[in-house]
Design a protein around this motif. Structure first.
Motif, PDB file in Angstrom:
ATOM      1  N   ARG A 163     -21.437  18.322  38.669  1.00  8.25           N
ATOM      2  CA  ARG A 163     -22.833  18.521  39.063  1.00  8.25           C
ATOM      3  C   ARG A 163     -23.209  17.650  40.257  1.00  8.25           C
ATOM      4  O   ARG A 163     -24.017  18.051  41.099  1.00  8.25           O
ATOM      5  N   PHE A 164     -22.626  16.462  40.341  1.00  6.76           N
ATOM      6  CA  PHE A 164     -22.971  15.519  41.399  1.00  6.76           C
ATOM      7  C   PHE A 164     -21.944  15.498  42.527  1.00  6.76           C
ATOM      8  O   PHE A 164     -22.119  14.788  43.507  1.00  6.76           O
ATOM      9  N   ALA A 165     -20.886  16.286  42.407  1.00  5.50           N
ATOM     10  CA  ALA A 165     -19.817  16.312  43.410  1.00  5.50           C
ATOM     11  C   ALA A 165     -20.296  16.764  44.794  1.00  5.50           C
ATOM     12  O   ALA A 165     -19.891  16.163  45.793  1.00  5.50           O
ATOM     13  N   PRO A 166     -21.129  17.800  44.907  1.00  2.03           N
ATOM     14  CA  PRO A 166     -21.565  18.188  46.265  1.00  2.03           C
ATOM     15  C   PRO A 166     -22.321  17.084  46.989  1.00  2.03           C
ATOM     16  O   PRO A 166     -22.168  16.903  48.194  1.00  2.03           O
ATOM     17  N   PHE A 167     -23.103  16.316  46.248  1.00  2.66           N
ATOM     18  CA  PHE A 167     -23.864  15.232  46.864  1.00  2.66           C
ATOM     19  C   PHE A 167     -22.939  14.102  47.310  1.00  2.66           C
ATOM     20  O   PHE A 167     -23.096  13.556  48.396  1.00  2.66           O
ATOM     21  N   ALA A 168     -21.980  13.754  46.462  1.00  2.00           N
ATOM     22  CA  ALA A 168     -21.015  12.713  46.816  1.00  2.00           C
ATOM     23  C   ALA A 168     -20.164  13.148  47.999  1.00  2.00           C
ATOM     24  O   ALA A 168     -19.883  12.339  48.898  1.00  2.00           O
ATOM     25  N   ALA A 169     -19.763  14.408  48.026  1.00  2.00           N
ATOM     26  CA  ALA A 169     -18.968  14.918  49.150  1.00  2.00           C
ATOM     27  C   ALA A 169     -19.782  14.877  50.441  1.00  2.00           C
ATOM     28  O   ALA A 169     -19.256  14.491  51.496  1.00  2.00           O
ATOM     29  N   ALA A 170     -21.039  15.257  50.378  1.00  2.00           N
ATOM     30  CA  ALA A 170     -21.890  15.237  51.568  1.00  2.00           C
ATOM     31  C   ALA A 170     -22.088  13.819  52.080  1.00  2.00           C
ATOM     32  O   ALA A 170     -22.011  13.573  53.298  1.00  2.00           O
ATOM     33  N   ILE A 171     -22.328  12.880  51.174  1.00  3.42           N
ATOM     34  CA  ILE A 171     -22.512  11.485  51.586  1.00  3.42           C
ATOM     35  C   ILE A 171     -21.261  10.977  52.290  1.00  3.42           C
ATOM     36  O   ILE A 171     -21.338  10.370  53.367  1.00  3.42           O
ATOM     37  N   ASN A 172     -20.095  11.217  51.694  1.00  3.19           N
ATOM     38  CA  ASN A 172     -18.852  10.726  52.277  1.00  3.19           C
ATOM     39  C   ASN A 172     -18.522  11.436  53.582  1.00  3.19           C
ATOM     40  O   ASN A 172     -18.061  10.799  54.539  1.00  3.19           O
ATOM     41  N   LEU A 173     -18.734  12.732  53.660  1.00  5.98           N
ATOM     42  CA  LEU A 173     -18.406  13.486  54.859  1.00  5.98           C
ATOM     43  C   LEU A 173     -19.314  13.113  56.026  1.00  5.98           C
ATOM     44  O   LEU A 173     -18.839  12.902  57.154  1.00  5.98           O
ATOM     45  N   ILE A 174     -20.596  12.990  55.770  1.00  6.31           N
ATOM     46  CA  ILE A 174     -21.530  12.638  56.834  1.00  6.31           C
ATOM     47  C   ILE A 174     -21.284  11.205  57.315  1.00  6.31           C
ATOM     48  O   ILE A 174     -21.220  10.949  58.524  1.00  6.31           O
TER      49      ILE A 174
END
Length: 117
Positions: free
Chosen positions: A53-64
């Motif tokens: 559930r929280f993976a897209p947010f963590a991925a966005a934070i790390n990618l950005i």
């Protein structure tokens, strides 16, 4: 030649940007491509009940954050970024990444009140 501490710290900061970018981009790669949620929203080393559930947010934070630091590295190596600019961008990105990861981990692990026995 006189040893200047500020020059040494500047070089240390710049060289540290390379592994930081690598680890953040690798973490985003693991979350997005490999679907490895073992490092998503950790609190005291424990994953949340539903890390997907929280993976897209963590991925966005790390990618950005990794992209911004990568942009800073390229800008410094190309000679197009003055010292004050790249240190401000890099420092702000580091602090914001840490704060957003902390907020995400606290949001993923809700505070549960327990009744006293």
């Amino acid at each position: 030649m006189v040893f200047d501490v500020s020059v040494a710290l500047t070089w240390i900061l710049f060289i540290a940007l390379f592994p930081i970018t690598y680890f953040w981009m690798r973490r985003a790669w693991r979350i997005v491509v490999r679907r490895d949620y073992s490092e998503v929203a950790l609190k005291r080393g424990v994953s949340p009940p539903n890390p997907a559930r929280f993976a897209p947010f963590a991925a966005a934070i790390n990618l950005i954050a990794g992209g911004i630091i990568g942009f800073v590295i390229i800008g410094v190596l190309a000679g197009g970024m003055p010292y004050e600019t790249w240190t401000a961008i890099a420092g702000s990105t580091l602090w914001l990444k840490f704060m957003l990861d902390f907020a995400l981990s606290r949001h993923a692990h809700p505070f549960i009140l327990r009744k006293r026995a």
